[in-house]
Design a protein around this motif. Sequence first.
Motif, PDB file in Angstrom:
ATOM      1  N   LEU A  21       0.847   5.389 -13.156  1.00  0.00           N
ATOM      2  CA  LEU A  21       0.928   4.016 -12.656  1.00  0.00           C
ATOM      3  C   LEU A  21      -0.002   3.870 -11.466  1.00  0.00           C
ATOM      4  N   LEU A  22      -0.846   2.843 -11.505  1.00  0.00           N
ATOM      5  CA  LEU A  22      -1.693   2.485 -10.367  1.00  0.00           C
ATOM      6  C   LEU A  22      -1.007   1.375  -9.585  1.00  0.00           C
ATOM      7  N   ILE A  23      -0.907   1.555  -8.266  1.00  0.00           N
ATOM      8  CA  ILE A  23      -0.288   0.554  -7.393  1.00  0.00           C
ATOM      9  C   ILE A  23      -1.333   0.142  -6.354  1.00  0.00           C
ATOM     10  N   ARG A  24      -1.871  -1.045  -6.497  1.00  0.00           N
ATOM     11  CA  ARG A  24      -2.862  -1.563  -5.558  1.00  0.00           C
ATOM     12  C   ARG A  24      -2.180  -2.102  -4.294  1.00  0.00           C
ATOM     13  N   ARG A  25      -2.823  -1.849  -3.137  1.00  0.00           N
ATOM     14  CA  ARG A  25      -2.331  -2.365  -1.848  1.00  0.00           C
ATOM     15  C   ARG A  25      -0.829  -2.136  -1.753  1.00  0.00           C
ATOM     16  N   ALA A  26      -0.444  -0.868  -1.862  1.00  0.00           N
ATOM     17  CA  ALA A  26       0.968  -0.511  -2.027  1.00  0.00           C
ATOM     18  C   ALA A  26       1.802  -0.726  -0.770  1.00  0.00           C
ATOM     19  N   PHE A  27       1.156  -0.713   0.403  1.00  0.00           N
ATOM     20  CA  PHE A  27       1.906  -0.738   1.651  1.00  0.00           C
ATOM     21  C   PHE A  27       1.773  -2.087   2.348  1.00  0.00           C
ATOM     22  N   ASP A  28       2.824  -2.425   3.106  1.00  0.00           N
ATOM     23  CA  ASP A  28       2.801  -3.668   3.857  1.00  0.00           C
ATOM     24  C   ASP A  28       1.675  -3.667   4.893  1.00  0.00           C
ATOM     25  N   ASP A  29       1.481  -2.536   5.557  1.00  0.00           N
ATOM     26  CA  ASP A  29       0.467  -2.460   6.605  1.00  0.00           C
ATOM     27  C   ASP A  29      -0.030  -1.019   6.649  1.00  0.00           C
ATOM     28  N   TRP A  30      -1.107  -0.723   5.928  1.00  0.00           N
ATOM     29  CA  TRP A  30      -1.565   0.659   5.818  1.00  0.00           C
ATOM     30  C   TRP A  30      -2.452   1.049   6.996  1.00  0.00           C
ATOM     31  N   THR A  31      -2.129   2.186   7.616  1.00  0.00           N
ATOM     32  CA  THR A  31      -2.959   2.792   8.649  1.00  0.00           C
ATOM     33  C   THR A  31      -3.090   4.270   8.317  1.00  0.00           C
ATOM     34  N   ASN A  32      -4.299   4.767   8.237  1.00  0.00           N
ATOM     35  CA  ASN A  32      -4.508   6.173   7.930  1.00  0.00           C
ATOM     36  C   ASN A  32      -3.925   7.038   9.047  1.00  0.00           C
ATOM     37  N   PRO A  33      -2.996   7.971   8.739  1.00  0.00           N
ATOM     38  CA  PRO A  33      -2.284   8.692   9.804  1.00  0.00           C
ATOM     39  C   PRO A  33      -2.973   9.943  10.329  1.00  0.00           C
ATOM     40  N   LEU A  34      -4.064  10.403   9.719  1.00  0.00           N
ATOM     41  CA  LEU A  34      -4.652  11.680  10.123  1.00  0.00           C
ATOM     42  C   LEU A  34      -6.173  11.595  10.058  1.00  0.00           C
ATOM     43  N   ALA A  35      -6.833  11.918  11.160  1.00  0.00           N
ATOM     44  CA  ALA A  35      -8.296  11.883  11.207  1.00  0.00           C
ATOM     45  C   ALA A  35      -8.872  13.142  10.560  1.00  0.00           C
ATOM     46  N   PRO A  36     -10.079  13.053   9.997  1.00  0.00           N
ATOM     47  CA  PRO A  36     -10.698  14.227   9.379  1.00  0.00           C
ATOM     48  C   PRO A  36     -10.781  15.431  10.304  1.00  0.00           C
ATOM     49  N   ASP A  37     -11.108  15.214  11.579  1.00  0.00           N
ATOM     50  CA  ASP A  37     -11.223  16.335  12.516  1.00  0.00           C
ATOM     51  C   ASP A  37      -9.877  17.025  12.722  1.00  0.00           C
TER      52      ASP A  37
ATOM     53  N   VAL B  41       2.278  12.189   9.097  1.00  0.00           N
ATOM     54  CA  VAL B  41       2.101  12.484   7.676  1.00  0.00           C
ATOM     55  C   VAL B  41       3.453  12.667   7.009  1.00  0.00           C
ATOM     56  N   ALA B  42       4.405  13.282   7.717  1.00  0.00           N
ATOM     57  CA  ALA B  42       5.760  13.422   7.172  1.00  0.00           C
ATOM     58  C   ALA B  42       6.373  12.058   6.861  1.00  0.00           C
ATOM     59  N   ASN B  43       5.998  11.031   7.639  1.00  0.00           N
ATOM     60  CA  ASN B  43       6.528   9.681   7.403  1.00  0.00           C
ATOM     61  C   ASN B  43       6.118   9.126   6.039  1.00  0.00           C
ATOM     62  N   LEU B  44       5.055   9.682   5.438  1.00  0.00           N
ATOM     63  CA  LEU B  44       4.616   9.192   4.130  1.00  0.00           C
ATOM     64  C   LEU B  44       5.616   9.516   3.027  1.00  0.00           C
ATOM     65  N   ILE B  45       6.517  10.462   3.284  1.00  0.00           N
ATOM     66  CA  ILE B  45       7.540  10.798   2.286  1.00  0.00           C
ATOM     67  C   ILE B  45       8.600   9.708   2.209  1.00  0.00           C
ATOM     68  N   GLU B  46       8.851   9.048   3.329  1.00  0.00           N
ATOM     69  CA  GLU B  46       9.976   8.121   3.436  1.00  0.00           C
ATOM     70  C   GLU B  46       9.991   7.055   2.337  1.00  0.00           C
ATOM     71  N   PRO B  47       8.876   6.411   1.989  1.00  0.00           N
ATOM     72  CA  PRO B  47       8.938   5.368   0.950  1.00  0.00           C
ATOM     73  C   PRO B  47       9.341   5.890  -0.428  1.00  0.00           C
ATOM     74  N   PHE B  48       9.278   7.211  -0.636  1.00  0.00           N
ATOM     75  CA  PHE B  48       9.558   7.764  -1.960  1.00  0.00           C
ATOM     76  C   PHE B  48      10.910   8.469  -2.022  1.00  0.00           C
ATOM     77  N   ARG B  49      11.771   8.208  -1.039  1.00  0.00           N
ATOM     78  CA  ARG B  49      13.057   8.905  -1.016  1.00  0.00           C
ATOM     79  C   ARG B  49      14.089   8.289  -1.942  1.00  0.00           C
ATOM     80  N   PHE B  50      13.638   7.421  -2.853  1.00  0.00           N
ATOM     81  CA  PHE B  50      14.508   7.043  -3.962  1.00  0.00           C
ATOM     82  C   PHE B  50      14.606   8.206  -4.962  1.00  0.00           C
ATOM     83  N   VAL B  51      13.747   9.192  -4.830  1.00  0.00           N
ATOM     84  CA  VAL B  51      13.864  10.467  -5.543  1.00  0.00           C
ATOM     85  C   VAL B  51      14.596  11.422  -4.603  1.00  0.00           C
TER      86      VAL B  51
END
Length: 387
Positions: free
Chosen positions: A22-38, A96-106
Amino acid sequence: MPSLRDFDAAAFLRDHWQKRPLLIRRAFDDWTNPLAPDELAGLACEPEVDSRIVRHTGPQEWQLESGPFAPGRFGELGDSPWTLLVQAVDHHVPEVANLIEPFRFVPDWRIDDVMVSYAADGGGVGPHFDQYDVFLIQGLGRRRWRVGPKCDEASPLLPHDGLRLLAGFEATDEWVLEPGDILYVPPGFAHDGIAVGDDCITYSVGFRAPSRGDLVSAWADHVLDTLDEDDRYADPGLCPAANPGEITPDALARARDLVLGALGDQQAFVAWFGRHVTEPKDERIDWSPEEPLSADDLGELAHAAGTVRFERNPASRFSFVREASDAVILFVDGASFACSGAAASLAQHICAGRNFALAADALADADVMRLVIDLADRGCIAPADED
């Protein structure tokens, strides 16, 4: 903390979970990248963090390096498309751990970790399939995903010591993901992701699915460790053998009962399973505090603020099994705690969220106080920093 926008979890589980991508476009209410490449590169240099670099060096040719890496390694990779993969980043970076929260219906016991990949233009790990569910969150940059048919152990693979790459791959769907998009891929489905441009970061929220073989082996090993050497086959009612070469039905039944009786103990299995699925993913890191927490410490905190806020260690695994209406077994990082009454309510409350608060009167309960101190001294929870 990110939240999914207009997402129907029940419909997803009914129509897609372990069935089809399943592809979900613009999945989040307000997306902010939580981790910089460095920051990701810095983690890959740490000895207690599992990391890999995959370089695409030619048609159907990939090279694999395992970390930790020297800080200067990333500047030496040259023009070949490459990808950095870092495991269990959620254990080290709360955002990054916060990214798990939206999927805790599993259920939480199914969660494996959040792997983060950084790719230069054209970088990827090649077409492959996994035996677990994964939500691929595009964090930064763009990545082209191609998804193919379902594979199995008979699917031909390229010869490679460290990567399981498909020898033949024909895509049935293709999308370019932008920041905040999600692609869900069920177990077994072939997929291939290639960075479109530099600075491509993807977060892979993975859910483990233990194999029957792994569960049987681990449970049997546990049972073997509990058996008494004197617990042996016995046949005190033996009758003279009509033919000494025959294994009689009675002997077969006795032997079968001896084996299955040990393996079929329901209560023992429940206690083992909860400890097994909450074992820490990485034993190399000791999260316990330098100074043990005492009842006096908690009493002072509660007296000063009225309530004490606690945070769960993002690397700890929490689950429970309900024993009765007012009793549960709490499992945390491979340990078990029998809880009843107020302690059982607290155990369920801890499992439900990432943080919790206790008032002074709740801490007056001896069982609650004992549970909180035990979990804190193990490094599973800690009083929250009010700052």
